[in-house]
Enzyme design. Structure first.
Site, PDB file in Angstrom:
ATOM      1  N   LYS A 190       3.143  -2.283 -16.311  1.00  0.00           N
ATOM      2  CA  LYS A 190       2.894  -1.166 -15.370  1.00  0.00           C
ATOM      3  C   LYS A 190       3.261   0.172 -16.131  1.00  0.00           C
ATOM      4  O   LYS A 190       4.311   0.461 -16.261  1.00  0.00           O
ATOM      5  CB  LYS A 190       3.866  -1.359 -14.229  1.00  0.00           C
ATOM      6  CG  LYS A 190       3.266  -0.281 -12.921  1.00  0.00           C
ATOM      7  CD  LYS A 190       3.814  -0.861 -11.973  1.00  0.00           C
ATOM      8  CE  LYS A 190       4.023   0.150 -10.677  1.00  0.00           C
ATOM      9  NZ  LYS A 190       2.327   0.737 -10.283  1.00  0.00           N
TER      10      LYS A 190
HETATM   11  N1  PMP Z   1      -2.403  -2.126  -9.264  1.00  0.00           N
HETATM   12  C1  PMP Z   1      -1.851  -0.868  -9.571  1.00  0.00           C
HETATM   13  C2  PMP Z   1      -2.713  -0.268 -10.734  1.00  0.00           C
HETATM   14  C3  PMP Z   1      -0.730  -0.561  -9.158  1.00  0.00           C
HETATM   15  O1  PMP Z   1      -0.264   0.615  -9.275  1.00  0.00           O
HETATM   16  C4  PMP Z   1      -0.222  -1.216  -8.248  1.00  0.00           C
HETATM   17  C5  PMP Z   1       1.118  -0.764  -7.323  1.00  0.00           C
HETATM   18  N2  PMP Z   1       2.168  -0.835  -8.240  1.00  0.00           N
HETATM   19  C6  PMP Z   1      -0.578  -2.467  -7.746  1.00  0.00           C
HETATM   20  C7  PMP Z   1      -1.914  -2.786  -8.398  1.00  0.00           C
HETATM   21  C8  PMP Z   1      -0.011  -3.372  -6.561  1.00  0.00           C
HETATM   22  O2  PMP Z   1       1.242  -3.866  -7.240  1.00  0.00           O
HETATM   23  P1  PMP Z   1       2.560  -3.925  -6.365  1.00  0.00           P
HETATM   24  O3  PMP Z   1       2.116  -4.903  -5.332  1.00  0.00           O
HETATM   25  O4  PMP Z   1       3.380  -4.658  -7.129  1.00  0.00           O
HETATM   26  O5  PMP Z   1       3.020  -2.741  -5.759  1.00  0.00           O
END
Ligand code: PMP
Length: 297
Positions: A159
């Site tokens: 991330k």
């Molecule tokens: N894809 C992206 C590009 C994101 O920024 C997020 C948010 N963190 C997600 C998917 C979903 O991830 P999560 O469920 O862990 O928040």
């Protein structure tokens, strides 16, 4: 609605090991993280005073940092405690938690092995407005011209801030055209995800979701898959071609911020938010309020 700028708020945030006055949490303009995107972060949500899946988010923060070659100078336990401390210091019970890890300003060039690794954690108010009727109307998505890159083109499992450049461009283009968000395809042309959330489709009572082999395998995605399986729904992870969207009845996004958000439209494709979206919206809304989540992911 006017938003209070994020650098001009009251209270405290956690910065490199201690709570500091919010407005004094500054970094220099010659910060490596700013120039070269040597930066990873998390987005967590605090429900009724508890951070949902805190340990999983912290584990992902450490994985993201490791992928970018950054050694976080704290343990996972210390970061978990720091997130809780930052939330308590702000007196927030329903909010958003943003840990961020970045390289400092000791070196200013591509190579930056000797930069200090900074960690900050900010928490702000963000109640979850759960109005199922309104949500079930569904949001409209454009289709982005940007594609999620191949795993040998960018650190797609992290991330990482750098991966959001195309997300911001996609979202801006979508909003300019009156859409809420944008669906991104991947480098092969398969359906990938929205700019900050994963995507699911429904066909004949089964869930279909893209294989996360070049984008974030979201924690909400995994929770929702576990919740669906607990209801004996079949969940199929696979590559999905864009033209298959014509055959799906329902569609929804999942993410810490999005929670479970039904989708009514993606470019030329139409969906009717229905039973399955509603059940999973409801199950997820219940799970985030439990003292201990009912699903392991
Ligand atoms: N894809 C992206 C590009 C994101 O920024 C997020 C948010 N963190 C997600 C998917 C979903 O991830 P999560 O469920 O862990 O928040």
């Amino acid at each position: 609605m006017s938003v209070i700028p994020f650098d001009d708020r009251d209270g405290l945030l956690w910065y490199d090991g201690k709570l500091v006055p919010w407005r004094e949490a500054k970094t220099h303009v010659l910060t490596h993280g700013l120039h070269y995107a040597s930066c990873v972060f998390e987005g967590e949500r605090l429900y009724s005073g508890r951070i949902y899946k805190l340990k999983e988010h912290t584990a992902r923060l450490f994985q993201s940092a490791e992928i970018l070659g950054m050694k976080i100078p704290f343990s996972e336990d210390e970061i978990n405690n720091a997130c809780i401390e930052a939330a308590r210091a702000q007196g927030i019970v329903d909010g958003y938690v943003r840990p961020v890890v970045f390289r400092g300003s000791e070196m200013m060039a591509v190579a930056a092995q000797n930069t200090k690794i900074h960690v900050a954690i900010a928490v702000w108010q963000w109640p979850s407005y759960f109005d199922p009727k309104q949500k079930l109307a569904g949001i409209r998505l454009a289709i982005s011209e940007w594609r999620r890159p191949a795993p040998d083109t960018a650190p797609t499992k992290a991330k990482a801030a750098g991966l959001y450049e195309i997300a911001t461009l996609s979202k801006h283009a979508a909003e300019r055209d009156g859409y809420a968000d944008s669906l991104m395809y991947d480098y092969r042309g398969y359906v990938a995800e929205a700019t900050g959330a994963n995507i699911f489709f429904v066909k004949d009572g089964q869930l279909h979701t893209p294989l996360p082999d070049c984008f974030l395998d979201g924690l909400t995605r995994r929770s929702v898959m576990a919740l669906a399986r607990a209801r004996q729904m079949q969940v199929i992870e696979r590559h999905i071609e864009p033209n298959e969207m014509a055959e799906f009845s329902e569609c929804f996004l999942t993410g810490t911020a999005a929670e479970v958000t039904p989708v009514s439209e993606i470019g030329p494709y139409r969906f009717t938010p229905g039973n399955i979206s509603e059940i999973l919206m409801h199950d997820y809304a219940e799970d985030v309020q439990r003292p201990v989540s009912a699903v392991t992911i």
